[in-house]
Design an enzyme around this catalytic site. Structure first.
Site, PDB file in Angstrom:
ATOM      1  N   SER A 102     -25.601  26.672 -17.533  1.00 15.96           N
ATOM      2  CA  SER A 102     -26.729  26.414 -16.641  1.00 15.96           C
ATOM      3  C   SER A 102     -26.529  25.090 -15.917  1.00 15.96           C
ATOM      4  O   SER A 102     -26.048  24.113 -16.493  1.00 15.96           O
ATOM      5  CB  SER A 102     -28.018  26.370 -17.460  1.00 15.96           C
ATOM      6  OG  SER A 102     -29.006  25.669 -16.755  1.00 15.96           O
TER       7      SER A 102
ATOM      8  N   ASP B  41     -30.021  -6.421  -5.558  1.00 15.30           N
ATOM      9  CA  ASP B  41     -29.180  -6.105  -6.720  1.00 15.30           C
ATOM     10  C   ASP B  41     -29.270  -4.618  -7.053  1.00 15.30           C
ATOM     11  O   ASP B  41     -28.265  -3.980  -7.379  1.00 15.30           O
ATOM     12  CB  ASP B  41     -29.586  -6.952  -7.933  1.00 15.30           C
ATOM     13  CG  ASP B  41     -28.956  -8.343  -7.886  1.00 15.30           C
ATOM     14  OD1 ASP B  41     -28.247  -8.655  -6.903  1.00 15.30           O
ATOM     15  OD2 ASP B  41     -29.165  -9.119  -8.841  1.00 15.30           O
TER      16      ASP B  41
ATOM     17  N   HIS C  85     -15.421   7.452 -10.999  1.00 11.82           N
ATOM     18  CA  HIS C  85     -16.629   7.757 -10.237  1.00 11.82           C
ATOM     19  C   HIS C  85     -16.984   9.219 -10.502  1.00 11.82           C
ATOM     20  O   HIS C  85     -16.185  10.109 -10.259  1.00 11.82           O
ATOM     21  CB  HIS C  85     -16.355   7.519  -8.753  1.00 11.82           C
ATOM     22  CG  HIS C  85     -17.584   7.308  -7.920  1.00 11.82           C
ATOM     23  ND1 HIS C  85     -18.595   8.230  -7.828  1.00 11.82           N
ATOM     24  CD2 HIS C  85     -17.971   6.259  -7.136  1.00 11.82           C
ATOM     25  CE1 HIS C  85     -19.535   7.757  -7.013  1.00 11.82           C
ATOM     26  NE2 HIS C  85     -19.187   6.567  -6.588  1.00 11.82           N
TER      27      HIS C  85
ATOM     28  N   GLU D 118       0.848  -1.194   0.000  1.00 11.96           N
ATOM     29  CA  GLU D 118       0.000   0.000   0.000  1.00 11.96           C
ATOM     30  C   GLU D 118       0.875   1.232   0.000  1.00 11.96           C
ATOM     31  O   GLU D 118       0.580   2.236  -0.656  1.00 11.96           O
ATOM     32  CB  GLU D 118      -0.906  -0.013   1.240  1.00 11.96           C
ATOM     33  CG  GLU D 118      -1.979   1.080   1.265  1.00 11.96           C
ATOM     34  CD  GLU D 118      -1.572   2.342   2.019  1.00 11.96           C
ATOM     35  OE1 GLU D 118      -2.383   3.259   2.109  1.00 11.96           O
ATOM     36  OE2 GLU D 118      -0.423   2.437   2.509  1.00 11.96           O
TER      37      GLU D 118
END
Lengths: 742, 742
Positions: free
Chosen positions: B614, B652, B675, B411
């Site tokens: 906008s 689900d 994401h 890590e």
């Protein structure tokens, strides 16, 4: 005593009562289903469903849908969408909706027609190509027939020498540049239609530096031997020409909104940033015009094997040509791109048990003109599929899974309707779609069945065709499978020939981008003896109802057979307890493809050695996949099908297998072609390539500027392919504890 | 009469028997469960599970795992992996495996140490920084303590004037260039640690043209007020320095194999094409060295608010500096990159009912030295979680879904172990992963709980913390929730403060790339009053067992509380019939984020007007999502939970909600940050940014070279965000007939 008797008698009674209670209890216990029952015998309904589809109805649908042109983006095509939607509701679907998108379409300028001229050295237009096709009998009063044009052509009036480039394939341009020493830079090129998707021809011409490209239909490619031109036969008349888009979208859908659905609020890129638009004018002509055009032109003499059927008329030798040396060709192209609203019709039958599993039957509705073959022969079949499904529902049937029927718009403009919907619904489709069956033209020949599908559908296709009768005269009682098998045997086993999916129709986004198991079926010509491209009148005004009714399928039994195949596929996919997908077929296809790409690489033995290229990891991955697939199906045989969740679990593994071949990073330079096993060829969108990443890395590698870099890329693509196949194998393994180091 | 009686009597008997049979049948019918029963009372097992985790055990695990260094890629860390794996098996997991990858790591050259020199105008090294930290008492015999270094630093010995750049943030370089007129091109810069991820400092230095960067720990940032340096207190001693990688991976994992797991057969790019490696030498020093280094240097005077705590010693005014004007700094960096094998430990408990649904608890094992806090305070907690789960299994419990425990490697070198496994298992994780709970350091302060998680986990986090007791003295009987609430209330409601996920730990690939609902929990400092960065001894040799045992958590009750929070989360996620994810919380967070990004844009009212920007489509999408989430939970309340497939279907939808926010095309220039709602800040990897696409498009837009293009990109990003939120809303709608045109 009496009291003793009474006691005994009471004991007896209690015993009997208890016994009956227990019997009742036991019967009750076992009588209660522990899984939600399907509520019907799927198999007998399949028979009913297949029988329900009838030639006469398809004929009726075809007739009804081919009276008027219904070009994408026109009022007629919206009217047709509404009509189809209304009829689907009448047939009994649970819901039907029109789903609009605002996409970039392309139309000829109504006041400034497109044409090609021959201009002499004084600047006079001494010959102009025709502005329209002669209208077929019976359709003289129809307005709004769009003249032949190349959709999305750049505007412009380039003028220069004409260079003939044969089919305009990559290898044709290689030959021109490398062998014939002919430079196309700044020239106008002319290519004959056929062999490859026209968009690839245009791209090649642009890469070669051409400033315009004329496309023509050569009788060698668009006339069958011994057949009369329409209306006497089904050949292309001399005045007919092939419309079509000339984009290179590589799966992007709407050129202005790649990756996202073209909704009202969606950001649209500028025209300069649009995907796949050709940078040069493009225009299609028929062979009557082509002969005249070529007769008036100089330019280099083509090699003998490029001459097609026009060789006599257009090349009388160098002496003849001198007369025309000063002539030039001028293209006059005024086609406009414009953002236009299109409409998909989407109909649903809610699944009884697993409504969140989708089986999709989709085909396009928009046509260049009447669409007698493309697409209405297919759309009429979809209509009959929907009608039959509705009929069954009235008899109490409801599929286990949800059925979705789609009538796509703007397929002819780059698969736009289907791709926008796929982009719009990508998330739910990825999660829930079991399979996509495509329903474009249902007939393109009179010989036998043609199926292109993902390997896991092979077995189901064979099963279904065994349940359908041959439509051929003299084959009464013979199955379609048998008829197909005897006409077109596979090269590598004793079964009918099934091909890979390429592109050029609406399954593309579903299969190549999203990784949904897909297939298509239609009636076709004899691919070994009939050498013309697609079918002669393809994308011309002569694609009428009559050409089907008189020539292609007078009894409509071929279309009926195709309807039953497509219908049988969606029925089985939607209604089987265990999904009818065969992983072992995928394994053997992978093995075949791996061998084939390895053979291709072995054409460079020295480089393979020098750069240390090995296919071991790929072969080992295919072996892993083969073992995983075999083991999976063995476990499947022992599955307790009464456990609803266990069934769902294996079905999810089956459903997601195709998804496992998707690489989110896409193929190099083609972000929307994400299937590692299959992609449209980079040189011909219509053809499917297996292991396309490796294939493209190997392509023309002997001429690579930097061989080290080129072979590094081959190595990288082998590694990606090996990983992807291993990863797909991983999805078939038992769901727990699968962290083995492959 | 008698016969009549008999008949009546028989009728009675038959009636009675039939009645009892029917009663039996009915009871039998209803007694039989129609869904597979869980077989246990989940709630009482949750209580047992929470109670099973004990401070004393965690103390014991921490002691055991912190005796030796276990740097990624070393034998000690493999030994530890094997030990942990063996103990997990003993605890009762179904299976445990070591999963290796071969990734690029970076170590100092053992024979040529790294250091920084001050060189006078004669070329003499008049001062050198220290080569190692003073070793803490009790660890004098430990070998293999890696000296402070910047992993993946480029090699080199650049020499030049030193420029102080404060924290090296984007805004610091803007100030240098735009306000102070100081050019860093060709210079060596020195930045103090803190505020942002060190990799971002290095990237900024490179962008500014620096040819080397020195990082130092300023007491202002690494010492708490009134606290003694270690070992008397928990502050950083003057000889301590912060190790750490200086990559800019943007989620790529192993720099040589972006997008694919680093297996033996995997293609590795060349070092030139590696992702995220800094192009310049980098080196960290402690504040004792920093004072001396700065005392000997000239260079521009920093602004007052940049001076940190070293201002007295290193800046005595222009006159003082003249003495040193000719001095230069020389960096001597010989760190090597090398492909090295690492090992993740992966343990499984097979789910009883839905084995194909995964709940993952993962944290890293590798440490820079002893890892007393980072990561072993976390790894010891994972160990206790596994032990408690094993204990429950021996009492007959088995979770509904599969539990996966992971001890990640490397890590510290860029989240490599976790990212490679995510790449390796991407397909099954996408299909099957319910949630990922991260388990890095469990403590970084002594004040209260800190939770960062996806919005849909908010409610569960609150529920679980109500079931755990406060570990604080004087709060006997008070819940952790209450204790946390009173210490750190949210700014926008009456509930404890929960933050967005940033990055800098192993959840990154699971949350930001794959879209798996994720969260983390640890004990922390008072973020309002304690101003130092992370915790003082962070990544130094002083992160020992003793610092936890003496200062951070002498009773080990804080770690116990964290263990119960993390454990409670995975227990509930794995064992609840309906997944404990709350879509309405996502809706309110989206609304907050949309308002906040809109406010940011409104700082440019003229440009907003000029370019017609906008946010309506985004607000409308958030509204759609809000309605869909509310309706979803209303339907959920009416769900027939006895239908296994109906339960699976809504689960689900809940599981895939987070996945719906993933855009396969990724954020601009950051293909592995996919994401749309959350990404690590482009300017500080540690911080989470909401609507990062829009945020980055707006960043510094007032200085855009081409405002039209810059605002076009804002518009495009608003459109992508609006579409993604709408698409996510679509996944929560009823599964059939959702083709509405948003």
């Amino acid at each position: 005593m009496a009291s003793e008797d009474k006691i005994i008698s009471w004991i007896c009674r209690v015993t009997v009562i208890t016994a009956f209670f227990l019997i009742g209890f036991i019967i009750g216990w076992f009588a209660r289903p522990t899984t939600v029952n399907h509520g019907h015998a799927s198999k007998s309904f399949l028979r009913d469903f297949l029988d329900e589809m009838q030639a006469e109805n398809i004929k009726h649908h075809l007739r009804k849908f081919t009276r008027l042109p219904h070009l994408a983006g026109t009022q007629q095509n919206l009217d047709l969408a509404e009509q189809i939607g209304a009829e689907w509701m009448e047939f009994g679907l649970d819901s039907v909706e029109l789903v609009p998108y605002d996409v970039l379409l392309s139309y000829p300028n109504k006041t400034r027609p497109n044409y090609i001229s021959v201009v002499d050295n004084l600047g006079n237009e001494i010959f102009n190509t025709s502005l329209a096709e002669p209208i077929p009998e019976g359709y003289e009063d129809v307005t709004d027939i769009v003249p032949p044009y190349s959709a999305f052509s750049a505007k412009g009036q380039p003028e220069d020498e004409l260079v003939y480039v044969n089919y305009g394939r990559t290898e044709d341009f290689f030959k021109l540049e490398r062998e014939l020493g002919i430079n196309c830079t700044g020239k106008i090129v002319i290519a004959r239609y056929g062999k490859i998707f026209r968009g690839n021809k245009v791209k090649n011409a642009m890469l070669a530096g051409a400033k315009g490209i004329v496309l023509f239909s050569d009788p060698a490619d668009y006339c069958a031997e011994g057949v009369e031109p329409y209306p006497k036969g089904w050949n292309l008349p001399g005045g007919g020409a092939q419309r079509g888009n000339v984009l290179n979208l590589n799966g992007a859908g709407d050129p202005l909104t790649p990756g996202y659905p073209a909704k009202e609020y969606t950001y649209r890129s500028s025209m300069e940033d649009a995907v796949g638009l050709p940078g040069i004018p493009v225009h299609p002509i028929g062979y009557d015009d082509a002969v005249l055009l070529l007769q008036h032109m100089g330019g280099p003499l083509p090699p003998d094997n490029w001459k097609g059927s026009l060789n006599i008329s257009y090349r009388l030798g160098p002496g003849f040509m001198d007369r025309f040396k000063q002539n030039k060709v001028r293209m006059n192209i005024h086609t406009n791109n414009q953002v236009t609203r299109i409409y998909n019709v989407i109909g649903w039958i809610r699944g009884a048990v697993e409504p969140d599993r989708y089986v999709i039957l989709g085909g396009h509705r928009d046509a260049w003109v009447f669409g007698g073959i493309d697409p209405v022969s297919g759309a009429a079949v979809v209509h009959e599929n929907v009608r039959a499904a509705g009929k069954l529902m009235k008899r109490g049937w409801r599929p286990r899974r949800t059925l979705i029927f789609a009538s796509w718009d703007a397929e002819e403009f780059g698969l736009l309707g289907s791709t926008e919907w796929a982009e719009d619904k990508a998330r739910v489709l990825q999660e829930r779609a079991v399979a996509y069956i495509n329903a474009d033209s249902a007939i393109e020949g009179m010989y036998t069945l043609r199926v292109d599908c993902t390997p896991s559908l092979h077995t189901l296709v064979y099963d279904i065709t065994k349940k359908v009768l041959s439509p051929e005269e003299g084959e009464e009682g013979m199955s379609l499978y048998e008829s197909w098998h005897k006409r077109d045997n596979s090269t590598d086993r004793d079964a009918p020939w099934i091909s890979k999916l390429g592109s050029g129709s609406d399954f593309e986004a579903y299969f190549i981008r999203l990784g949904i198991a897909s297939g298509r079926a239609r009636y076709t010509k004899n691919r070994k003896t009939e050498r013309y491209s697609s079918y002669p009148v393809y994308h011309s005004v002569y694609e009428t109802y009559e050409i089907v009714e008189r020539f292609y399928d007078p009894s409509f039994r071929r279309l009926e057979a195709v309807a039953r195949v497509r219908g049988g596929l969606i029925f089985s996919l939607a209604d089987s307890l265990i999904l009818p997908l065969d992983c072992t077929e995928y394994a053997s296809s992978l093995s075949k493809y791996a061998n084939s790409i390895h053979q291709l690489a072995l054409k460079h033995p020295a480089a393979m050695q020098q750069f240390g290229i090995s296919f071991d990891s790929l072969f080992s991955a295919v072996e892993n996949f083969t073992v995983a697939a075999r083991d999976f199906h063995q476990r499947l045989d022992q599955l307790d099908t009464s456990n609803a969740l266990d069934v769902r679990m294996v079905n999810d593994q089956l459903m997601y297998l195709e998804r496992a071949f998707i690489d989110p990073l896409g193929l190099p330079g083609r972000p929307f072609y994400r299937h590692v096993i299959f992609a449209p060829s980079s040189h011909n969108k219509y053809a499917g390539e297996s292991f396309p990443g490796i294939y493209d890395a190997l392509f023309d590698i002997e001429n690579a500027v930097n061989p080290q870099k080129a072979w590094d890329e081959v190595e990288r693509q082998i590694s990606i392919s090996a990983f992807t196949v291993n990863a797909a194998a991983g999805t078939l393994k038992p769901v727990v504890g699968q962290t083995d180091f492959l």
